[in-house]
Design an enzyme around this catalytic site. Sequence first.
Site, PDB file in Angstrom:
ATOM      1  N   GLU A 106      14.246   6.263  -4.056  1.00 18.61           N
ATOM      2  CA  GLU A 106      14.056   4.817  -3.934  1.00 18.61           C
ATOM      3  C   GLU A 106      14.905   4.064  -4.966  1.00 18.61           C
ATOM      4  O   GLU A 106      15.509   3.037  -4.666  1.00 18.61           O
ATOM      5  CB  GLU A 106      12.571   4.497  -4.122  1.00 18.61           C
TER       6      GLU A 106
ATOM      7  N   LEU B  98       0.833  -1.211   0.000  1.00 19.13           N
ATOM      8  CA  LEU B  98       0.000   0.000   0.000  1.00 19.13           C
ATOM      9  C   LEU B  98       0.867   1.261   0.000  1.00 19.13           C
ATOM     10  O   LEU B  98       0.420   2.342   0.361  1.00 19.13           O
ATOM     11  CB  LEU B  98      -0.953  -0.011   1.203  1.00 19.13           C
ATOM     12  N   SER B  99       2.123   1.098  -0.379  1.00 27.78           N
ATOM     13  CA  SER B  99       3.027   2.235  -0.586  1.00 27.78           C
ATOM     14  C   SER B  99       3.369   3.010   0.672  1.00 27.78           C
ATOM     15  O   SER B  99       3.362   4.237   0.686  1.00 27.78           O
ATOM     16  CB  SER B  99       2.470   3.213  -1.614  1.00 27.78           C
TER      17      SER B  99
ATOM     18  N   SER C 189       6.287   3.224   1.701  1.00 22.30           N
ATOM     19  CA  SER C 189       7.548   3.922   1.370  1.00 22.30           C
ATOM     20  C   SER C 189       7.277   5.245   0.680  1.00 22.30           C
ATOM     21  O   SER C 189       7.866   6.264   1.030  1.00 22.30           O
ATOM     22  CB  SER C 189       8.420   3.094   0.432  1.00 22.30           C
TER      23      SER C 189
ATOM     24  N   TYR D 152      11.526  -8.049  -7.767  1.00 23.71           N
ATOM     25  CA  TYR D 152      10.965  -6.867  -8.439  1.00 23.71           C
ATOM     26  C   TYR D 152      11.932  -6.365  -9.506  1.00 23.71           C
ATOM     27  O   TYR D 152      11.555  -6.139 -10.661  1.00 23.71           O
ATOM     28  CB  TYR D 152      10.675  -5.765  -7.411  1.00 23.71           C
TER      29      TYR D 152
ATOM     30  N   ASP E 188       3.453   5.088  -7.331  1.00 17.67           N
ATOM     31  CA  ASP E 188       3.127   5.273  -5.912  1.00 17.67           C
ATOM     32  C   ASP E 188       3.350   6.717  -5.478  1.00 17.67           C
ATOM     33  O   ASP E 188       2.515   7.322  -4.798  1.00 17.67           O
ATOM     34  CB  ASP E 188       3.988   4.345  -5.046  1.00 17.67           C
TER      35      ASP E 188
HETATM   36  C1  GLA Z   1       5.325  -1.316  -6.533  1.00 18.13           C
HETATM   37  C2  GLA Z   1       6.135  -0.218  -7.187  1.00 18.13           C
HETATM   38  C3  GLA Z   1       5.325   0.505  -8.254  1.00 18.13           C
HETATM   39  C4  GLA Z   1       4.701  -0.485  -9.220  1.00 18.13           C
HETATM   40  C5  GLA Z   1       3.997  -1.614  -8.471  1.00 18.13           C
HETATM   41  C6  GLA Z   1       3.505  -2.682  -9.397  1.00 18.13           C
HETATM   42  O1  GLA Z   1       4.270  -0.770  -5.810  1.00 18.13           O
HETATM   43  O2  GLA Z   1       6.529   0.723  -6.215  1.00 18.13           O
HETATM   44  O3  GLA Z   1       6.148   1.432  -8.918  1.00 18.13           O
HETATM   45  O4  GLA Z   1       5.665  -0.981 -10.106  1.00 18.13           O
HETATM   46  O5  GLA Z   1       4.861  -2.222  -7.518  1.00 18.13           O
HETATM   47  O6  GLA Z   1       2.501  -2.183 -10.208  1.00 18.13           O
END
Ligand code: GLA
Length: 434
Positions: free
Chosen positions: A206, A171-172, A174, A267, A218
């Site tokens: 990041e 849920l971001s 960061s 990732y 995000d």
């Molecule tokens: C993470 C990354 C985003 C995006 C998603 C996948 O949240 O921070 O930039 O790539 O994964 O959609």
Amino acid sequence: MLFPTCSGFLALFLVPFLTGRFATVHYEVRSNWAMDKSSDQLREVEVPHRLSAVFSSHFGAGNAMRIFRAPGRVNLIGEHTDYNDGFVLPAAIDLYTWTAIAPRTDRTLSVFSENFQQVEEIDLTAISAAKPRDHWSDYVRGVAVMLQNAGIPLSGANMAIYSNVPLGSGLSSSAALEVSVASALLAVSGRSLPLGEIARICQRAENEFVGARVGIMDQTASCVGATDKAILLDCRTLEYKLLPMPAGVTMVICNTMVKHEHSGGEYNDRRAQCEEGVRILRKIYPQIKALRDVSLAELEAHRRDLPELIYRRCHHVVSEDERVLKTVSAWQSGNWTEIGRLMAESHLSLKRDYEVSSRELDLLVEAATGRPGVIGTRMTGGGFGGCTINLVESANVADFTAAVRAAYTKAVHVDPEIYVTTAGAGVSEVNEND
Ligand code: GLA
């Protein structure tokens, strides 16, 4: 060639851009404030006042303290498309990171994390030599480094930070931390930047400092989110359009409770595989710059020129971009059955082609599929754990959460946190008494 439906789409829907992670940390979050369960979390109205008290107890009262708040986000559709210059449809959510800040006379940042109950001192005179330490403060340090690299001389400051965005849950947390800190540092240094620029600086923190090669979704969502709106973002141009959330539909986020991280690992591998696809396809289509420029027909025509794994990764991205645009058309015409179908397709594609789902995410999707009032369900965010997003008719939310909780607990023996959210505003300064 440009993504086929894209140019018409841009002409039809996109308005000019108004000037305009996520690596998560693995540490267990501690706080003096009750926040372990979603239902117990402090709601945003209570936080500024309490953060102000925390700030005073650490740094003394009487400073010209200001508080900045940046939201986490949920992505409705468009996963792993952002770093391929594609389209995403996130919404900022009503979970936030708050940064209280006041200037100091020296060039030190003294940063207290309420969640981790730790203080970090950052020497701004030596910031160019700073290195990441796999620690929550990397995000603060990274933002300070990138602001200075962007030519913004920072003032020293005392800072207290609190977040109710669950860490490592997709849920971001960061991005919320980065954007909140960047806004606070800019303000205390007497500077301002367009929101798009703040998002880019935070992404750079990041990518280049923490080491996670995340896209721009995000940080942009955290900057430009708006109450009751989803954000259709073109990740190439950063142009965006706000789509009103439909009345009577609620975003319900279900957390597998499996934490993940993006700093390095799977990732970055996925991103490298997409780049490999572009490198091979460019021999055939020299004009393409990213997977966003490839149509499904073009990809299929040259399927055999790609290693099977690379083909599947590309297939996910190219088809997901199409799904975002189809979702927006369905959204405009109120075709919720079609949106549900596209979300299901997105989840399958992430599971089979992109291989970023997990047993727990699949279980949550299965538990939600077909329940009364469920419009659509899929994993959200980077994957490998984290959350699902469920669009649920508001009248059915209570029954839905009870049923999904019961099914997941039975299968995994873990109680999932469930967040009944609304689309919230992007970063802003808040008043202590708000
Ligand atoms: C993470 C990354 C985003 C995006 C998603 C996948 O949240 O921070 O930039 O790539 O994964 O959609």
